[in-house]
Design a protein around this motif. Sequence first.
Motif, PDB file in Angstrom:
ATOM      1  N   LYS A  55     -13.681  72.997  47.950  1.00  0.00           N
ATOM      2  CA  LYS A  55     -12.504  73.755  47.522  1.00  0.00           C
ATOM      3  C   LYS A  55     -12.091  74.797  48.557  1.00  0.00           C
ATOM      4  CE  LYS A  55     -11.844  73.087  42.733  1.00  0.00           C
ATOM      5  NZ  LYS A  55     -12.854  73.075  41.658  1.00  0.00           N
ATOM      6  N   GLU A  56     -13.070  75.260  49.315  1.00  0.00           N
ATOM      7  CA  GLU A  56     -12.794  76.307  50.294  1.00  0.00           C
ATOM      8  C   GLU A  56     -12.437  75.733  51.668  1.00  0.00           C
ATOM      9  OE1 GLU A  56     -13.089  79.703  49.435  1.00  0.00           O
ATOM     10  OE2 GLU A  56     -13.168  78.765  47.451  1.00  0.00           O
ATOM     11  N   MET A  57     -12.525  74.415  51.791  1.00  0.00           N
ATOM     12  CA  MET A  57     -12.346  73.811  53.110  1.00  0.00           C
ATOM     13  C   MET A  57     -10.937  74.082  53.636  1.00  0.00           C
ATOM     14  SD  MET A  57     -12.798  69.892  54.274  1.00  0.00           S
ATOM     15  CE  MET A  57     -14.509  69.708  53.900  1.00  0.00           C
ATOM     16  N   ILE A  58     -10.891  74.366  54.940  1.00  0.00           N
ATOM     17  CA  ILE A  58      -9.619  74.756  55.540  1.00  0.00           C
ATOM     18  C   ILE A  58      -9.272  73.809  56.673  1.00  0.00           C
ATOM     19  CG2 ILE A  58      -8.724  76.486  57.151  1.00  0.00           C
ATOM     20  CD1 ILE A  58      -9.709  78.591  55.183  1.00  0.00           C
ATOM     21  N   ALA A  59      -7.982  73.456  56.757  1.00  0.00           N
ATOM     22  CA  ALA A  59      -7.514  72.626  57.871  1.00  0.00           C
ATOM     23  C   ALA A  59      -6.484  73.408  58.650  1.00  0.00           C
ATOM     24  CB  ALA A  59      -6.906  71.333  57.343  1.00  0.00           C
ATOM     25  N   GLU A  60      -6.437  73.190  59.955  1.00  0.00           N
ATOM     26  CA  GLU A  60      -5.401  73.852  60.748  1.00  0.00           C
ATOM     27  C   GLU A  60      -4.823  72.871  61.763  1.00  0.00           C
ATOM     28  OE1 GLU A  60      -7.308  77.212  62.424  1.00  0.00           O
ATOM     29  OE2 GLU A  60      -8.547  76.041  63.756  1.00  0.00           O
ATOM     30  N   THR A  61      -3.542  73.094  62.093  1.00  0.00           N
ATOM     31  CA  THR A  61      -2.901  72.208  63.058  1.00  0.00           C
ATOM     32  C   THR A  61      -3.296  72.599  64.469  1.00  0.00           C
ATOM     33  OG1 THR A  61      -1.010  73.664  63.053  1.00  0.00           O
ATOM     34  CG2 THR A  61      -0.903  71.759  61.610  1.00  0.00           C
ATOM     35  N   ILE A  62      -2.969  71.713  65.420  1.00  0.00           N
ATOM     36  CA  ILE A  62      -3.331  71.998  66.799  1.00  0.00           C
ATOM     37  C   ILE A  62      -2.395  73.047  67.392  1.00  0.00           C
ATOM     38  CG2 ILE A  62      -4.061  70.889  68.932  1.00  0.00           C
ATOM     39  CD1 ILE A  62      -3.350  68.231  67.479  1.00  0.00           C
ATOM     40  N   ILE A 244      -4.170  58.869  55.934  1.00  0.00           N
ATOM     41  CA  ILE A 244      -5.387  59.589  56.299  1.00  0.00           C
ATOM     42  C   ILE A 244      -5.466  59.836  57.809  1.00  0.00           C
ATOM     43  CG2 ILE A 244      -6.961  57.633  56.649  1.00  0.00           C
ATOM     44  CD1 ILE A 244      -7.937  60.571  54.518  1.00  0.00           C
ATOM     45  N   SER A 245      -4.948  58.893  58.616  1.00  0.00           N
ATOM     46  CA  SER A 245      -5.057  59.098  60.061  1.00  0.00           C
ATOM     47  C   SER A 245      -4.119  60.210  60.513  1.00  0.00           C
ATOM     48  CB  SER A 245      -4.780  57.803  60.816  1.00  0.00           C
ATOM     49  OG  SER A 245      -3.573  57.251  60.397  1.00  0.00           O
ATOM     50  N   HIS A 246      -2.990  60.370  59.824  1.00  0.00           N
ATOM     51  CA  HIS A 246      -2.128  61.507  60.116  1.00  0.00           C
ATOM     52  C   HIS A 246      -2.884  62.807  59.829  1.00  0.00           C
ATOM     53  CE1 HIS A 246       1.655  63.717  60.494  1.00  0.00           C
ATOM     54  NE2 HIS A 246       1.242  64.432  59.465  1.00  0.00           N
ATOM     55  N   PHE A 247      -3.588  62.809  58.711  1.00  0.00           N
ATOM     56  CA  PHE A 247      -4.384  63.985  58.338  1.00  0.00           C
ATOM     57  C   PHE A 247      -5.442  64.291  59.397  1.00  0.00           C
ATOM     58  CE2 PHE A 247      -8.213  65.567  56.078  1.00  0.00           C
ATOM     59  CZ  PHE A 247      -7.721  66.776  55.631  1.00  0.00           C
ATOM     60  N   ILE A 248      -6.157  63.241  59.841  1.00  0.00           N
ATOM     61  CA  ILE A 248      -7.227  63.460  60.819  1.00  0.00           C
ATOM     62  C   ILE A 248      -6.654  63.909  62.168  1.00  0.00           C
ATOM     63  CG2 ILE A 248      -9.072  62.360  62.120  1.00  0.00           C
ATOM     64  CD1 ILE A 248      -9.488  60.462  59.813  1.00  0.00           C
ATOM     65  N   LEU A 249      -5.593  63.248  62.606  1.00  0.00           N
ATOM     66  CA  LEU A 249      -5.089  63.515  63.947  1.00  0.00           C
ATOM     67  C   LEU A 249      -4.277  64.798  64.006  1.00  0.00           C
ATOM     68  CD1 LEU A 249      -4.021  59.901  64.951  1.00  0.00           C
ATOM     69  CD2 LEU A 249      -6.094  61.103  65.588  1.00  0.00           C
ATOM     70  N   GLU A 250      -3.643  65.158  62.907  1.00  0.00           N
ATOM     71  CA  GLU A 250      -2.789  66.347  62.913  1.00  0.00           C
ATOM     72  C   GLU A 250      -3.602  67.620  62.660  1.00  0.00           C
ATOM     73  OE1 GLU A 250       1.155  67.085  63.842  1.00  0.00           O
ATOM     74  OE2 GLU A 250      -0.033  65.254  63.885  1.00  0.00           O
ATOM     75  N   PHE A 251      -4.659  67.495  61.891  1.00  0.00           N
ATOM     76  CA  PHE A 251      -5.505  68.666  61.598  1.00  0.00           C
ATOM     77  C   PHE A 251      -6.935  68.376  62.051  1.00  0.00           C
ATOM     78  CE2 PHE A 251      -2.517  67.892  58.030  1.00  0.00           C
ATOM     79  CZ  PHE A 251      -1.555  68.820  58.417  1.00  0.00           C
ATOM     80  N   PRO A 252      -7.151  68.199  63.353  1.00  0.00           N
ATOM     81  CA  PRO A 252      -8.473  67.737  63.784  1.00  0.00           C
ATOM     82  C   PRO A 252      -9.514  68.841  63.708  1.00  0.00           C
ATOM     83  CG  PRO A 252      -7.088  68.144  65.683  1.00  0.00           C
ATOM     84  CD  PRO A 252      -6.250  68.432  64.477  1.00  0.00           C
ATOM     85  N   SER A 253     -10.607  68.546  63.062  1.00  0.00           N
ATOM     86  CA  SER A 253     -11.763  69.443  63.044  1.00  0.00           C
ATOM     87  C   SER A 253     -12.933  68.612  62.542  1.00  0.00           C
ATOM     88  CB  SER A 253     -11.518  70.641  62.137  1.00  0.00           C
ATOM     89  OG  SER A 253     -11.591  70.247  60.798  1.00  0.00           O
ATOM     90  N   PRO A 254     -14.167  69.048  62.818  1.00  0.00           N
ATOM     91  CA  PRO A 254     -15.314  68.274  62.323  1.00  0.00           C
ATOM     92  C   PRO A 254     -15.275  68.097  60.815  1.00  0.00           C
ATOM     93  CG  PRO A 254     -16.039  70.091  63.721  1.00  0.00           C
ATOM     94  CD  PRO A 254     -14.563  70.168  63.659  1.00  0.00           C
ATOM     95  N   GLN A 255     -14.803  69.144  60.092  1.00  0.00           N
ATOM     96  CA  GLN A 255     -14.809  69.048  58.622  1.00  0.00           C
ATOM     97  C   GLN A 255     -13.864  67.959  58.137  1.00  0.00           C
ATOM     98  OE1 GLN A 255     -14.519  71.954  60.557  1.00  0.00           O
ATOM     99  NE2 GLN A 255     -13.784  73.435  59.066  1.00  0.00           N
ATOM    100  N   THR A 256     -12.602  68.003  58.625  1.00  0.00           N
ATOM    101  CA  THR A 256     -11.630  67.035  58.126  1.00  0.00           C
ATOM    102  C   THR A 256     -12.053  65.615  58.497  1.00  0.00           C
ATOM    103  OG1 THR A 256     -10.345  67.463  60.120  1.00  0.00           O
ATOM    104  CG2 THR A 256      -9.648  68.574  58.132  1.00  0.00           C
TER     105      THR A 256
END
Lengths: 290, 344
Positions: A55-62, A244-256
Amino acid sequence: MAKNVLYQLIKFFLVIIGIIIVSSFLGMFINGFAFGWGSFQSNLVLTTKSLLNPKEMIAETIYEQTEFRVFPTFWNYYNYSITILLAAFFVTVFSGIGLSYISYILPKKITRPFANSLSFLEALPDIFVIFVVQYITILIYKHTDILLFSVAGSYERVYLLPIIILAFLPSLFFWKVSVLMVHQELEKPYVTLAIGKGMGKTVIFGYHIMRNAAFGLMNHIKPIIWILLSNLIILERLFNVYGISHFILEFPSPQTLALSLIMIYIPFFVILTVSQISISKLFGKEEIGT
Amino acid sequence: MGTNIISNQKFLLGSSVLIILFFSSMGYYFIAGDAIPEVDLLYNEKQELLSPPYSPVEHPPFGTDNFSRDLFFVILTGAKYTLGGALIIALVRLLVSLLIGLVIRIYLGKLKKIIVWSVEAFNYFPAVLLSYFLLSWFLLFEFHFTQSFSLTFNERVIISLVVLIIVSLPTTTVLIINETDRILTFEFIEGVRSLGGRRFHILIKHIIPHLKPQLFVVFIREYIQTLLLMAHLGILNVFIGGSVPKADHFQISRFVSLSNEWSGLIGNWWQFIWTGYPWITFLPVFFFTVSILSAKLALRGVEENMLSVKSSSDSKRDTDIKSIESGSPFHLLKQNESSETEGR
């Protein structure tokens, strides 16, 4: 049985730990280059923590460096991709077996030219298939003003076309494999006996050959999942759909990355385990650990 | 390996297409040094100006792109980097994983199971994502952030090659381990052991000769996989051959494949499918397809050759198993599976 379940569970956790480790390793190369044990360790801790507390996980763009909570937005991307992936998976398995059934009951004279051209198509790379489909769609649109499907979707969710494209090559591959398996079974004495007893081809195929070939076919399921997953990334990119690949590539981080791959792994793990156990139960051969 | 692989028509045809593409590209490099002619204004029969980019009909054989470059020469100069790069990658992948695999199997036999298990996670980790994340900072985002690359062009190429080699090492190594396992179960190995053959002797005199034909098959498969992986990376805008920003015909600054390496061309040109110039997209897709099909044809030739030799020398059952194994283009992943099931 109990041992088998335990074995599957160990494997399940090993894969998840493996995905977390590899994602944390990749984290050293995302948004800058920080190679070293320290940065790997902090990635590992961060990834594990945020996976345990999603629930606390955070994503950020490049670029903009904007932050947002992964949930519930994640479901938006995930539901779409997993629907396509699972649908393509089932289409692959059933059409592969279906095609091998057709090539079994029809006389060789009829099937051979089809088999030859299909095995040629199977050799084509996915980018070629995607190009042809997109180009044909544009041609049809140009000449008739009918847009068969929105070819560049972004938020528009197209389902049918991506599923067909995604399943096309793996289906042919699976068909090829199952024809080989069936062929191998056909030479065994029990098939000769069944034919001699006057059993129909459909009964022999569906009841006897399939139950024996099922174990062999199970071994080819995992490579198919791998191909489907790799091709899904390219497909989503070229059709510009926000999956999902848009999610991974747009907000790249080990968590995502770890979250996405684990969430893709889980349904396939369930499918594989359930079918594994039910095949062993139904057909009563010794359990195998895939 | 068959007695004479050259006599197999499929192998001959497939490999000669690749060789001709590669060497004509090399030849052009030595003659003209990769110079790409730019096409001047063209007129039709009525002396009216045609609008560039020119189609293959207006400027045969392939037309021109949005920089007015002659596409025939763009494709020609790029061929050697794509085909040659994939060759180097596949070769090093094979040699390194052969070395690691043999050492693990022969000298660290007990670790085998742990290693095979830990590779399992890679079955759910696409190689595209793996190599994309390893490379994207060096080849793509660093420039966006800082407007310059910290690594030189040569360093970037070397890093790309190393990454593309590494990403397939786990699975290929497991494949080699399993193949070695298979050879070690042959009956004569028992004989060699009781006659006092040491591990190193078995390795050099028995395992490697038996492994050789299989290695050739693995090599071609790795080659095909590498080509596909390069194309996929190109679509994700990671160009192995390096990239530079350049203003095009429409005065838009774009990342351009520096060496005209095909995967870069695919990434650059896919957008043209939506415009009136779809042939620009089609060219790299077509040449990738031709290369992959040729490699697959060569592979089929090699496998047929192996089969014909095998069936004359080995038992029938062994041939059946062989045909199943070689029927699958995803040999390495499947091998991984089957050994696990055998191991239990």
